[in-house]
Scaffold this active site. Structure first.
Site, PDB file in Angstrom:
ATOM      1  CG  ASP A  46       5.012   9.033   8.663  1.00 37.70           C
ATOM      2  OD1 ASP A  46       4.473  10.149   8.793  1.00 37.70           O
ATOM      3  OD2 ASP A  46       5.186   8.250   9.617  1.00 37.70           O
TER       4      ASP A  46
ATOM      5  CE  LYS B  79      -3.458  -0.396  -6.338  1.00 37.86           C
ATOM      6  NZ  LYS B  79      -2.124  -0.782  -6.847  1.00 37.86           N
TER       7      LYS B  79
ATOM      8  CG  ASP C 292       1.279   0.504  -6.864  1.00 39.90           C
ATOM      9  OD1 ASP C 292       0.955   1.534  -7.510  1.00 39.90           O
ATOM     10  OD2 ASP C 292       1.018  -0.648  -7.262  1.00 39.90           O
TER      11      ASP C 292
HETATM   12 MN    MN Z   1       0.839  10.304   9.902  1.00 43.92          MN
END
Ligand code: MN
Ligand code: IPM
Length: 368
Positions: free
Chosen positions: A252, A192, A224
């Site tokens: 994830d 970032k 992002d």
């Molecule tokens: Mn995790």
């Protein structure tokens, strides 16, 4: 070949999935005549319950004396109210730091047999094969100062520190570049840098290190934008290199590509002792029901053979066995799309059988 493995089943579905991973490792040992020793210890919520600490001394000592650690999951709702440093998760973070592995490798692979399980269209996920290299010992997870305080007007504040040294960035970046050399030669570094100084240092350091790897193409993405490209065009990526928290979140997200978080494995390398853990958590809602997907834990065991034992062929046999079982149509509930679901132990058993079959075939091939 000898390997001393400490098994830390932990909380929730951890015990169910690690039991299957151990079965698969035992199958491999049986086939090749290796001696794998397993020693079980407590971590996380069960360790708080039984020993009053999320990482008891005995567990830590056993891990430090082992060749590799296989962990199930930590986290239990009954401890959710405890301060961060007393929660089950604190045990895992202390263990990660003690073992010293700073590069957490998380492959996200879309298997053709279950590409329909992803909510993303098949043509988007088909053939995806990404290796995330997540920095594991720095950033907000470990940065000091941290904690709660009270301001002069009496209101509570909390703070964490995102901090990285050049050395911390360089050593994990090196792992990513070396991995890319053995893959498709591409590293995407995620930061970032339009906002954070740590990210500016990250970008500079990675860019400088890239000069040592002329055969690898480096590009940079803001986190992002990366989050978006990951689900709109995941085939863009080969190796994704990123800091601790960004890596936690993006992996994830990447699980959505593979169809289930239950499929994802990880290996933490760079320390004295390798740490292997599925990416999924303790999943308390399905714990004890024998319906959890053991593939992530079993694939983590494969990574253990690769990185802690140098058994590349045996690691590949396990990975191929998982693929074959999926191709034969077997599914745990998370990837069954409402169809027939095998139980955790059944899935483990099928993968053991497939490992044996693959080894037999290799033997037959060499025998002719
Ligand atoms: Mn995790
Ligand atoms: C993971 C987990 C852990 C992390 C938790 C359990 C501390 O989410 O391995 O991704 O945040 O690193």
């Amino acid at each position: 070949m000898k390997l001393r493995v400490v098994v830390l089943p932990g909380d929730g579905i951890g015990p169910e999935v690690t039991a299957q991973a151990v079965q698969v490792l035992q199958t491999v040992a049986g086939i090749h005549g290796y001696k794998f020793d397993f020693e079980e210890h407590a971590i996380g919520g069960v360790a708080i319950r039984d020993f009053g600490s999320p990482l008891p001394r005995k567990t830590l000592d056993a891990c430090l004396a082992s060749d590799a650690v296989l962990l199930g999951a930590v986290g239990a709702p009954e401890y959710d109210r405890l301060p961060a440093n007393q929660r089950p998760e604190a045990g895992l973070l202390l263990l990660r730091r003690a073992l010293g592995g700073y590069a957490n490798l998380r492959p996200a692979i879309s298997y053709a047999a279950i590409e329909d399980c992803s909510p993303l269209r098949s043509e988007v996920v088909r053939g995806v094969d990404i290796l995330f290299v997540r920095e594991l010992l720095g950033g907000l997870y470990f940065g000091e100062p941290r904690g709660f305080a009270t301001t002069s007007n009496g209101s509570s504040i909390a703070s964490n520190t995102m901090v990285y040294t050049v050395d911390e960035i360089e050593r994990v970046a090196r792992v990513a570049f070396e991995a890319a050399q053995k893959r498709r030669g591409k590293v995407t570094s995620v930061d970032k840098a339009n906002v954070l100084e740590t990210s500016q240092l990250w970008r500079q350091t990675v860019t400088r290190l890239a000069e040592e790897f002329p055969d690898v193409t480096l590009n940079h993405l803001y986190v992002d934008a990366c989050a978006m490209h990951l689900i709109t065009n995941p085939r863009l990526f080969d190796v994704v290199l990123t800091e601790n928290l960004f890596g936690d979140i993006l992996t994830d997200e990447a699980a959505v590509i593979t169809g289930s978080l239950g499929m994802l494995a990880s290996a933490t390398v760079g320390g004295e002792v390798g740490l292997y853990e599925p990416v999924h958590g303790s999943a308390p809602d399905i714990a004890g029901k024998e319906i959890a997907n053991p593939c992530g834990a079993i694939a983590s065991a494969a990574m253990m053979l690769r990185h802690s034992a140098g058994l590349e062929h045996e690691a590949r046999d396990i990975e191929l066995a998982i693929q074959n079982v999926l191709e034969a149509g077997y599914r745990t509930a998370d990837i069954a799309a409402g169809g027939h679901a095998s139980r955790t132990a059944e899935m483990g058993e099928l993968i053991c059988e497939a490992v044996t079959e693959i080894a037999d075939m290799r033997y037959a091939y060499h025998a002719v």
